[in-house]
Write a protein that holds these residues in place. Structure first.
Motif, mmCIF file in Angstrom:
data_model
loop_
_atom_site.group_PDB
_atom_site.id
_atom_site.type_symbol
_atom_site.label_atom_id
_atom_site.label_comp_id
_atom_site.label_asym_id
_atom_site.label_seq_id
_atom_site.Cartn_x
_atom_site.Cartn_y
_atom_site.Cartn_z
ATOM 1 N N TYR A 584 0.847 -1.201 0.000
ATOM 2 C CA TYR A 584 0.000 0.000 0.000
ATOM 3 C C TYR A 584 0.877 1.243 0.000
ATOM 4 O O TYR A 584 1.887 1.316 0.706
ATOM 5 N N ASP A 585 0.473 2.235 -0.791
ATOM 6 C CA ASP A 585 1.288 3.442 -0.925
ATOM 7 C C ASP A 585 0.382 4.655 -1.085
ATOM 8 O O ASP A 585 -0.479 4.688 -1.976
ATOM 9 N N ILE A 586 0.530 5.640 -0.209
ATOM 10 C CA ILE A 586 -0.082 6.953 -0.414
ATOM 11 C C ILE A 586 0.927 7.762 -1.220
ATOM 12 O O ILE A 586 2.061 7.990 -0.761
ATOM 13 N N VAL A 587 0.552 8.170 -2.403
ATOM 14 C CA VAL A 587 1.490 8.809 -3.326
ATOM 15 C C VAL A 587 1.356 10.322 -3.185
ATOM 16 O O VAL A 587 0.393 10.935 -3.671
ATOM 17 N N HIS A 588 2.299 10.938 -2.510
ATOM 18 C CA HIS A 588 2.210 12.364 -2.173
ATOM 19 C C HIS A 588 2.601 13.214 -3.377
ATOM 20 O O HIS A 588 3.778 13.370 -3.704
ATOM 21 N N LEU A 589 1.589 13.785 -4.011
ATOM 22 C CA LEU A 589 1.872 14.634 -5.168
ATOM 23 C C LEU A 589 0.955 15.846 -5.272
ATOM 24 O O LEU A 589 1.075 16.638 -6.197
ATOM 25 N N ASN A 590 0.029 16.018 -4.311
ATOM 26 C CA ASN A 590 -0.902 17.148 -4.350
ATOM 27 C C ASN A 590 -0.974 17.917 -3.038
ATOM 28 O O ASN A 590 -0.703 19.123 -2.988
ATOM 29 N N ALA A 591 -1.396 17.231 -1.981
ATOM 30 C CA ALA A 591 -1.859 17.904 -0.769
ATOM 31 C C ALA A 591 -0.811 18.798 -0.132
ATOM 32 O O ALA A 591 -1.150 19.806 0.486
ATOM 33 N N GLU A 592 0.453 18.456 -0.269
ATOM 34 C CA GLU A 592 1.511 19.225 0.385
ATOM 35 C C GLU A 592 2.010 20.388 -0.465
ATOM 36 O O GLU A 592 2.852 21.161 -0.004
ATOM 37 N N PHE A 593 1.478 20.527 -1.660
ATOM 38 C CA PHE A 593 2.037 21.477 -2.619
ATOM 39 C C PHE A 593 1.094 22.636 -2.893
ATOM 40 O O PHE A 593 -0.133 22.467 -2.963
ATOM 41 N N ALA A 594 1.688 23.828 -3.087
ATOM 42 C CA ALA A 594 0.888 24.996 -3.457
ATOM 43 C C ALA A 594 0.266 24.807 -4.832
ATOM 44 O O ALA A 594 -0.846 25.271 -5.095
ATOM 45 N N ASP A 595 0.960 24.115 -5.710
ATOM 46 C CA ASP A 595 0.477 23.835 -7.056
ATOM 47 C C ASP A 595 -0.129 22.442 -7.055
ATOM 48 O O ASP A 595 0.583 21.437 -7.013
ATOM 49 N N GLN A 596 -1.467 22.365 -7.096
ATOM 50 C CA GLN A 596 -2.170 21.094 -6.937
ATOM 51 C C GLN A 596 -3.064 20.811 -8.138
ATOM 52 O O GLN A 596 -3.684 21.715 -8.683
ATOM 53 N N ALA A 597 -3.126 19.531 -8.536
ATOM 54 C CA ALA A 597 -4.148 19.104 -9.487
ATOM 55 C C ALA A 597 -5.427 18.724 -8.761
ATOM 56 O O ALA A 597 -6.507 18.714 -9.339
ATOM 57 N N SER A 598 -5.307 18.384 -7.486
ATOM 58 C CA SER A 598 -6.420 18.061 -6.599
ATOM 59 C C SER A 598 -5.951 18.364 -5.195
ATOM 60 O O SER A 598 -4.744 18.469 -4.942
ATOM 61 N N ASP A 599 -6.893 18.480 -4.254
ATOM 62 C CA ASP A 599 -6.482 18.714 -2.872
ATOM 63 C C ASP A 599 -6.204 17.403 -2.133
ATOM 64 O O ASP A 599 -5.797 17.425 -0.973
ATOM 65 N N HIS A 600 -6.415 16.265 -2.793
ATOM 66 C CA HIS A 600 -6.162 14.959 -2.190
ATOM 67 C C HIS A 600 -4.984 14.278 -2.872
ATOM 68 O O HIS A 600 -4.798 14.411 -4.093
ATOM 69 N N ASP A 601 -4.219 13.522 -2.106
ATOM 70 C CA ASP A 601 -3.228 12.619 -2.679
ATOM 71 C C ASP A 601 -3.905 11.311 -3.065
ATOM 72 O O ASP A 601 -4.741 10.795 -2.315
ATOM 73 N N PRO A 602 -3.540 10.744 -4.213
ATOM 74 C CA PRO A 602 -4.071 9.428 -4.571
ATOM 75 C C PRO A 602 -3.362 8.329 -3.789
ATOM 76 O O PRO A 602 -2.310 8.555 -3.180
ATOM 77 N N GLN A 603 -3.955 7.136 -3.809
ATOM 78 C CA GLN A 603 -3.391 5.983 -3.116
ATOM 79 C C GLN A 603 -3.422 4.777 -4.044
ATOM 80 O O GLN A 603 -4.303 4.657 -4.890
ATOM 81 N N VAL A 604 -2.465 3.890 -3.857
ATOM 82 C CA VAL A 604 -2.369 2.680 -4.665
ATOM 83 C C VAL A 604 -2.218 1.484 -3.733
ATOM 84 O O VAL A 604 -1.432 1.513 -2.774
ATOM 85 N N LEU A 605 -2.968 0.430 -4.031
ATOM 86 C CA LEU A 605 -2.868 -0.833 -3.299
ATOM 87 C C LEU A 605 -2.579 -1.942 -4.305
ATOM 88 O O LEU A 605 -3.310 -2.107 -5.289
ATOM 89 N N ARG A 606 -1.519 -2.686 -4.058
ATOM 90 C CA ARG A 606 -1.188 -3.840 -4.892
ATOM 91 C C ARG A 606 -1.454 -5.110 -4.092
ATOM 92 O O ARG A 606 -0.975 -5.240 -2.953
ATOM 93 N N VAL A 607 -2.231 -6.007 -4.669
ATOM 94 C CA VAL A 607 -2.601 -7.240 -3.974
ATOM 95 C C VAL A 607 -2.380 -8.436 -4.891
ATOM 96 O O VAL A 607 -2.335 -8.315 -6.124
#
Length: 609
Positions: A584-607
């Motif tokens: 499981y990985d929370i992929v930090h690419l939005n929420a911490e940045f002033a320049d955002q494509a969304s206000d949420h970070d996406p997440q990925v689960l590999r099973v």
């Protein structure tokens, strides 16, 4: 110039404060008659001025800052001769409305006017009040005076305990204890010059030219430099908003990300508003130090791993700028390594917020999948159900819903006709295995738990010949809850009731799947609008039916959303007991940045089902 989002207007005292005045609990000291009051007499030792509603005359002090823009203009002035009571602030704001006050920083003034209590957002919002002088006149007695020294906010001066508990009642009548509670410390400094040094940025710069810092640099830091919100008991007392009183032509506001810092001193009067609470209105801004980490990229799934993602795409519609579609597509392809299944939240209808009865979302999803293909990603297909018009909350007219994208080269979608906005999906047992009555299908859409909220979408997939059930969710928002900095402590979280009922409905559906097949592979994903320690998540994981994957991460990595300087977990991915091999990985690419494509970070689960 810096912008301000609220109109300021004096409001009456709360009923609690009025009762306290009547009972003599906030009585004016005999030595501080209104006509000869100093600022600390006006501010008093509680959140409400003992002189509220009264005229004061010739109140002395030195102008420390001027707000010369917007509809909330005025100036702060501070008494250079404080009393010995730490509970009494020595400064106050003089509200002049749309008129720019004719004063300069360093002017010594005598001010006459009416003491007022202003409640940002209105009294019913439940927030703190700001003591002000309105209808003011003043005399400048000298110029270029030395300003009082700024009070240093640091771990030694800001208590770790956030607020006094009063059984959920108003804390306005309570005497301030600035050595015991952070909210009391800040209230005791209302309007006064305060300063932070080398302050870490814990909330990125937003479109209103605001950011958040912490005065407690070592308290609950995340792995990437933010401040982790991990329990109701500790809201992270050192968080403060920073705005600027410096004209942007002279000093552009820093564009900061979480993990950066304002090096040196950031100082100014301590204000309060309903968009972030206690705020340093900076007259001195530290220099931006770019320490923030880079956007993350997750690894690609192996051939025998099913990759499932969840992504809140924040009010996506064909009216959204193409640049956002392109950024979302690039993130899905590169940062998320083209997941096999994606649960999307906040997909709007084909004309976005226009409220004209349109509920279809094919144009929205086509625009996104086209962008993904252009970015080099797979030819995703989608599955979703159109909602009943204006019944699922969100931006009016937008008809937001959850939807699935899936890569047909990697996973098959089991399309079982019959699902619509009002038909509930049922669990059936076929050949010893669980199956859905419709796919995609909505879970219990008539349940009152989903009133004015998105209905969860269940889909049946097949990966390498094995069935996998995915449930996409977007629980109701926290709208209506009292803020962490509310004057009611502890604050009421009324929206929890509906989310807990929603969690119960989803939990019941998963339990039905497991009753049909205890070894079924079930993934519950989406924006649950609640924390891993909340009643809703406890209900969802009750009895071991589901495991919240966020709790398997190191504590400092358990977040994917940043609000008012708190890094927190609102999006979740949960798994049934059979899914023991997970990554499981929370992929930090939005929420911490002033320049955002969304206000949420996406997440990925590999099973590996």
């Amino acid at each position: 110039m810096p912008s301000r989002r609220t109109l300021r207007r004096p409001l009456t005292l709360s009923a609690v404060a009025a009762a306290a005045l009547a009972a003599g609990l906030l009585a004016v000291p005999q030595s501080a008659a209104a006509a000869e009051a100093r600022i600390h007499d006006i501010q008093g030792t509680t959140r409400i001025s003992p002189l509220a509603g009264k005229q004061v005359t010739g109140v002395p002090g030195v102008v420390t800052a001027v707000r010369a823009f917007g509809s909330a203009r005025g100036f702060w002035f501070q008494d250079p001769h404080p009393d010995r009571d730490a509970a009494t602030s020595e400064a106050i704001f003089v509200f002049t409305g749309k008129e720019t006050p004719d004063v300069a920083v360093g002017d010594a003034v005598d001010v006459t006017g009416t003491v007022s209590e202003y409640y940002p957002g209105g009294k019913d919002a439940g927030l703190q009040s700001v003591t002000e002088i309105t209808g003011a006149k003043w005399t400048v007695t000298s110029a270029k005076n030395r300003l009082p020294a700024a009070f240093r906010l640091n771990p030694a001066s800001v208590p770790n305990r956030y607020a006094p508990s009063n059984g959920g009642k108003d804390i306005e009548p309570l005497k301030l204890r600035p050595g015991s509670y952070a909210l009391d410390r800040y209230e005791s400094l209302e309007g006064m010059r305060v300063a932070v040094s080398d302050a870490p940025v814990v909330g990125p710069t937003n479109t209103y030219h605001e950011l958040w810092v912490t005065a407690e640099p070592k308290h609950h830091r995340t792995a990437r430099g933010g401040t982790l919100y991990s329990s109701y008991a500790d809201p992270n007392a050192g968080r403060l908003k920073v705005t600027s009183l410096i004209p942007f032509a002279e000093r552009p506001f820093p564009v900061a990300d979480v993990g950066d810092a304002l090096q040196g001193t950031t100082a100014g009067p301590l204000d309060y508003d309903n968009f972030g609470g206690y705020t340093i209105e900076a007259t001195d801004l530290g220099d931006l130090a770019d320490h923030g980490p880079q956007r993350e990229t997750t690894r690609k799934q192996s051939a025998d791993e099913l990759s499932v993602a969840t992504y809140n795409v924040e009010n996506l519609s064909p009216k959204t700028a193409q640049a956002k579609f392109d950024r979302l597509a690039e993130a899905l392809v590169k940062n998320l390594a083209a997941p096999d299944v994606v649960a999307l939240e906040e997909v709007q209808d084909d004309n976005g917020p226009t409220d004209n009865g349109v509920v279809t979302a094919g144009a929205t999803l086509k625009k996104l999948t086209d962008a993904i293909a252009k970015a080099g990603g797979p030819a995703y297909k989608w599955a979703q159900i159109d909602p009943v018009n204006d019944q699922d909350g969100g931006q009016p007219g937008g008809n937001i819903r959850v939807a699935f994208l899936y890569n047909p080269d990697r996973v098959s979608f089991t399309d079982i006709p019959g699902g619509d906005a009002t038909t509930p999906v049922k669990v059936e047992k076929k050949n010893g295995h669980a199956a859905l009555s419709v796919s995609p299908g909505r879970i219990d859409p008539a349940n009152a738990a989903w009133k004015d909220s998105r209905k969860p979408l269940a889909g049946q997939f097949s990966f390498r010949g094995k069935p996998v059930f995915v449930v996409a969710n977007h629980f109701n928002s926290k709208g209506g809850d009292q803020g962490l900095d509310s004057r009611f402590q502890p604050p009421a979280r009324t929206s929890e009731t509906q989310r807990t009922a929603q969690a119960e409905a989803v939990h019941g559906f998963v339990a039905d799947v497991l009753a049909a097949d205890p070894k079924a592979a079930v993934i519950v994903a989406g924006d649950l609008n609640d924390y891993q320690f909340s009643p809703a998540l406890k209900k969802l994981t009750a009895g071991g039916v589901l495991t919240d994957q966020v709790n398997r991460l190191p504590k400092a990595e358990r977040y994917g959303y940043v609000y008012n300087g708190n890094s927190q977990a609102l999006d979740h991915m949960l798994t049934s007991p059979a899914l023991t091999r997970t990554d499981y990985d929370i992929v930090h690419l939005n929420a911490e940045f002033a320049d955002q494509a969304s206000d949420h970070d996406p997440q990925v689960l590999r099973v590996k089902p």
